[in-house]
Design an enzyme around this catalytic site. Structure first.
Site, PDB file in Angstrom:
ATOM      1  N   CYS A 278     -70.004 -72.070  -3.604  1.00 50.93           N
ATOM      2  CA  CYS A 278     -68.638 -72.893  -4.278  1.00 50.93           C
ATOM      3  C   CYS A 278     -68.379 -73.398  -2.293  1.00 50.93           C
ATOM      4  O   CYS A 278     -68.296 -73.057  -1.185  1.00 50.93           O
ATOM      5  CB  CYS A 278     -67.233 -72.150  -4.876  1.00 50.93           C
ATOM      6  SG  CYS A 278     -66.999 -70.381  -3.891  1.00 50.93           S
TER       7      CYS A 278
ATOM      8  N   ASP B   3     -57.030 -65.192   0.412  1.00 56.79           N
ATOM      9  CA  ASP B   3     -56.954 -65.684  -0.498  1.00 56.79           C
ATOM     10  C   ASP B   3     -55.002 -66.195  -0.597  1.00 56.79           C
ATOM     11  O   ASP B   3     -54.469 -67.231  -0.912  1.00 56.79           O
ATOM     12  CB  ASP B   3     -56.674 -64.977  -2.265  1.00 56.79           C
ATOM     13  CG  ASP B   3     -57.934 -64.354  -2.666  1.00 56.79           C
ATOM     14  OD1 ASP B   3     -58.274 -63.732  -1.835  1.00 56.79           O
ATOM     15  OD2 ASP B   3     -59.339 -65.093  -2.219  1.00 56.79           O
TER      16      ASP B   3
ATOM     17  N   VAL C  60     -63.028 -63.460   6.156  1.00 53.56           N
ATOM     18  CA  VAL C  60     -63.389 -62.344   4.878  1.00 53.56           C
ATOM     19  C   VAL C  60     -65.215 -63.720   3.685  1.00 53.56           C
ATOM     20  O   VAL C  60     -65.625 -63.582   3.785  1.00 53.56           O
ATOM     21  CB  VAL C  60     -62.801 -62.417   3.788  1.00 53.56           C
ATOM     22  CG1 VAL C  60     -63.145 -62.332   2.144  1.00 53.56           C
ATOM     23  CG2 VAL C  60     -61.817 -61.177   4.124  1.00 53.56           C
TER      24      VAL C  60
HETATM   25  C1  EPZ Z   1     -63.704 -61.495  -4.987  1.00 52.66           C
HETATM   26  O1  EPZ Z   1     -64.564 -62.139  -5.065  1.00 52.66           O
HETATM   27  C2  EPZ Z   1     -62.375 -62.138  -5.341  1.00 52.66           C
HETATM   28  N1  EPZ Z   1     -63.123 -63.189  -6.967  1.00 52.66           N
HETATM   29  C3  EPZ Z   1     -61.765 -63.191  -4.595  1.00 52.66           C
HETATM   30  O2  EPZ Z   1     -61.046 -65.046  -4.759  1.00 52.66           O
HETATM   31  C4  EPZ Z   1     -61.442 -62.461  -2.752  1.00 52.66           C
HETATM   32  O3  EPZ Z   1     -61.064 -64.148  -2.203  1.00 52.66           O
HETATM   33  C5  EPZ Z   1     -62.382 -62.046  -2.775  1.00 52.66           C
HETATM   34  O4  EPZ Z   1     -62.576 -60.999  -3.380  1.00 52.66           O
HETATM   35  C6  EPZ Z   1     -61.444 -61.003  -1.923  1.00 52.66           C
HETATM   36  O5  EPZ Z   1     -60.809 -59.860  -1.956  1.00 52.66           O
HETATM   37  C7  EPZ Z   1     -62.454 -62.438  -7.906  1.00 52.66           C
HETATM   38  O6  EPZ Z   1     -61.724 -61.213  -8.191  1.00 52.66           O
HETATM   39  C8  EPZ Z   1     -62.740 -63.374  -9.436  1.00 52.66           C
HETATM   40  P1  EPZ Z   1     -66.878 -60.141  -2.034  1.00 52.66           P
HETATM   41  P2  EPZ Z   1     -65.565 -61.262  -4.700  1.00 52.66           P
HETATM   42  O7  EPZ Z   1     -67.811 -59.805  -3.125  1.00 52.66           O
HETATM   43  O8  EPZ Z   1     -65.657 -60.375  -5.419  1.00 52.66           O
HETATM   44  C9  EPZ Z   1     -70.008 -61.144   1.031  1.00 52.66           C
HETATM   45  C10 EPZ Z   1     -59.774 -65.792  -5.389  1.00 52.66           C
HETATM   46  O9  EPZ Z   1     -59.585 -67.215  -4.874  1.00 52.66           O
HETATM   47  N2  EPZ Z   1     -71.021 -60.653  -0.119  1.00 52.66           N
HETATM   48  O10 EPZ Z   1     -65.839 -59.078  -1.712  1.00 52.66           O
HETATM   49  O11 EPZ Z   1     -67.606 -62.932  -4.690  1.00 52.66           O
HETATM   50  C11 EPZ Z   1     -69.901 -62.448   0.262  1.00 52.66           C
HETATM   51  O12 EPZ Z   1     -70.510 -63.660   0.903  1.00 52.66           O
HETATM   52  C12 EPZ Z   1     -61.054 -65.530  -5.557  1.00 52.66           C
HETATM   53  O13 EPZ Z   1     -59.145 -65.629  -6.920  1.00 52.66           O
HETATM   54  C13 EPZ Z   1     -72.384 -60.523  -0.011  1.00 52.66           C
HETATM   55  O14 EPZ Z   1     -72.875 -61.044   1.423  1.00 52.66           O
HETATM   56  O15 EPZ Z   1     -65.999 -61.271  -3.333  1.00 52.66           O
HETATM   57  C14 EPZ Z   1     -68.414 -62.876   0.751  1.00 52.66           C
HETATM   58  O16 EPZ Z   1     -68.161 -63.529   2.607  1.00 52.66           O
HETATM   59  C15 EPZ Z   1     -61.984 -66.488  -4.100  1.00 52.66           C
HETATM   60  N3  EPZ Z   1     -73.185 -60.492  -0.392  1.00 52.66           N
HETATM   61  C16 EPZ Z   1     -67.720 -61.512   1.437  1.00 52.66           C
HETATM   62  O17 EPZ Z   1     -68.774 -60.264   0.659  1.00 52.66           O
HETATM   63  C17 EPZ Z   1     -73.013 -60.149  -1.840  1.00 52.66           C
HETATM   64  O18 EPZ Z   1     -73.508 -59.320  -3.101  1.00 52.66           O
HETATM   65  C18 EPZ Z   1     -66.647 -60.846   0.517  1.00 52.66           C
HETATM   66  O19 EPZ Z   1     -67.023 -61.086  -0.646  1.00 52.66           O
HETATM   67  C19 EPZ Z   1     -71.555 -60.120  -2.519  1.00 52.66           C
HETATM   68  C20 EPZ Z   1     -70.601 -60.009  -1.509  1.00 52.66           C
END
Ligand code: EPZ
Length: 446
Positions: free
Chosen positions: A121, A311, A333
């Site tokens: 996204c 966020d 993040v």
């Molecule tokens: C959750 O996303 C939230 N979304 C996000 O909120 C929030 O920003 C994020 O957690 C961090 O708190 C939901 O809960 C639906 P991550 P998530 O896995 O689970 C990398 C909003 O606006 N990563 O903690 O997708 C990733 O690219 C949204 O409400 C990998 O590299 O977040 C990122 O840089 C936006 N490989 C970091 O980890 C993976 O397989 C954090 O992602 C998984 C993640």
């Protein structure tokens, strides 16, 4: 409501609004109901698009879902769970990333699961490598196909040891939802410990799971054979509460956010006070207001919990354009979460973005081609503009900027905000904002 919103700026937001359950918990608790052999009931559920998307995906898999929208209660009955076609899953999921968390529960209930291509996204690539590695480590077979990824567990799922490269929220949820009914013990190191994760653990424990959380980000799960349903009230949405708090600050307003809670917002409240905002914690919510005088520039670094949430960053940056001096924001993040500043610069803000890790510790994105630090110079008066909403939090921050600006702005693509902000139009009106929704059919092009 694809529409166009006209926003007449310059009026302080004043009054009271209510926030309900956290988008980033409710959707996961809904998925968790799939693991139970009995019905579940979730209260304090907001009316937002993400909840409707998950409800439809659950129905697609044979779950009975009743949503009392006014009462904020969901009844979920997974007794007749069945598999669904990947094309339907893809169609229902749209841009939501939630289908990946269906894997563990569906593998336990049906022995297989499909994930459509999720893609990234505007805020980052959002890879799913951790998720696939986790599922493989439980013994699942991951098979990439043209339409998506097919996951199966021919020999069942067995507890395992996992160390996350980064405390990912999604990867931690994946592990929890898979481990609770896997054979044996699972140990997850470097786990995410966000309040939404803790609330998911509370739900799983109510269902019959055995989960312990150590102080060093280690979560241990003893798999059990069967789980029942749950009755639970969702924690408040701290992201929405922080967004309205930043809106109060940027518009010189005074907003009581009924339902907001202090424990989940400690870091935000400290930062809000450092910028010069005032707040009052009450049993039924938190009041946020601009006490007059100058706002102060700060050095801010986003991080995983208990750090400053990524966020909260975008809405607060709008308030920082009104602070005296140079603020530095280091986004650690997501690698690409400053796209929304383009529109703010168009409104007169002075914001420079950099690839370097400014103001804090070196992060994963340092020395790479990611503009993940920003320097905000203020105070700069904002002027009205025509804006296209980029993403959920970026879109809300553009709304705040339009409310703080002089003149009338036109904001298009407003429906994205419905994904995570319940009844935001009604709340804007309750706070005396001068906003008008113009039907896109008659609206002149922006
Ligand atoms: C959750 O996303 C939230 N979304 C996000 O909120 C929030 O920003 C994020 O957690 C961090 O708190 C939901 O809960 C639906 P991550 P998530 O896995 O689970 C990398 C909003 O606006 N990563 O903690 O997708 C990733 O690219 C949204 O409400 C990998 O590299 O977040 C990122 O840089 C936006 N490989 C970091 O980890 C993976 O397989 C954090 O992602 C998984 C993640």
């Amino acid at each position: 409501m694809s529409g166009l919103l006209t926003v007449e700026g310059g009026t302080p937001l004043t009054g009271e609004i209510t926030v309900r359950g956290a988008k980033n918990f409710v959707s996961k608790a809904m998925v968790a109901s799939l693991l139970g052999e009995g019905p579940s009931e979730l209260a304090n559920v907001p009316v937002i698009r993400d909840v409707d998307v998950v409800a439809d995906l659950l129905r697609l898999h044979g779950v009975t879902v009743d949503h009392d929208r006014d009462g904020g209660v969901l009844h979920l009955d997974p007794t007749d769970v069945e598999s669904a076609h990947v094309a339907d899953i893809d169609a229902y999921a749209g841009s939501s990333r939630i289908p990946i968390l269906f894997c563990g529960p569906l593998l336990h209930r049906l022995g297989e699961a499909f994930i459509p291509d999720l893609g990234g996204c505007r805020i980052g690539d959002r890879p799913i490598d951790y998720h696939l590695d986790i599922l493989r480590s439980f013994g699942a077979v991951v098979d990439k196909r043209a339409q998506g990824i097919h996951i199966s567990a021919p020999r069942g799922l067995v507890g395992t040891k996992i160390e996350l490269p980064y405390p990912s929220v999604g990867a931690t949820e994946q592990t929890l939802l898979t481990a609770v009914r896997s054979r044996g013990l699972t140990e997850l190191r470097n786990a995410a410990i966000e309040p939404e994760i803790e609330d998911l653990i509370a739900v799983l424990q109510k269902m019959g799971a055995i989960i312990s959380v150590d102080t060093d980000r280690t979560i241990r799960i003893e798999g059990v054979e069967r789980l029942g349903g749950y009755r639970h009230t969702a924690l408040a949405d701290r992201i929405e509460a922080g967004s309205w708090a930043s809106a109060a600050l940027a518009t010189h307003g005074d907003v009581f956010v009924r339902g907001a809670t202090q424990p989940e917002m400690m870091t935000f409240l400290n930062t809000f006070r450092k910028v010069g905002g005032a707040f009052d914690v009450r049993d039924d919510g938190i009041r946020f207001w601009h006490p007059g005088g100058d706002l102060h520039s700060i050095v801010l670094e986003t991080d995983v919990h208990p750090g400053f949430m990524t966020d909260w960053q975008q809405p607060l940056v709008v308030a920082l354009t009104q602070a005296k001096g140079l603020s530095i924001v280091h986004e650690t993040v997501y690698e690409n979460r400053f796209g929304f500043t383009d529109a703010l610069r168009g409104m007169g803000a002075t914001i420079q973005i950099y690839r370097e890790c400014l103001g804090g510790l070196p992060c994963r994105f340092g020395q790479r081609n990611f503009y993940h630090s920003a320097v905000v110079s203020g105070p700069t008066p904002l002027r009205a503009a025509d804006i296209e909403v980029p993403d959920l939090r970026g879109g809300f921050s553009h709304l705040i900027a339009a409310l703080a600006a002089q003149g009338t702005s036109r904001v298009r693509g407003i429906s994205i905000i419905n994904r995570g902000y319940e009844n935001f139009m009604g709340k804007l009106e309750a706070l005396d904002a001068k906003v008008t929704m113009v039907d896109s059919a008659v609206a002149p092009a922006v």
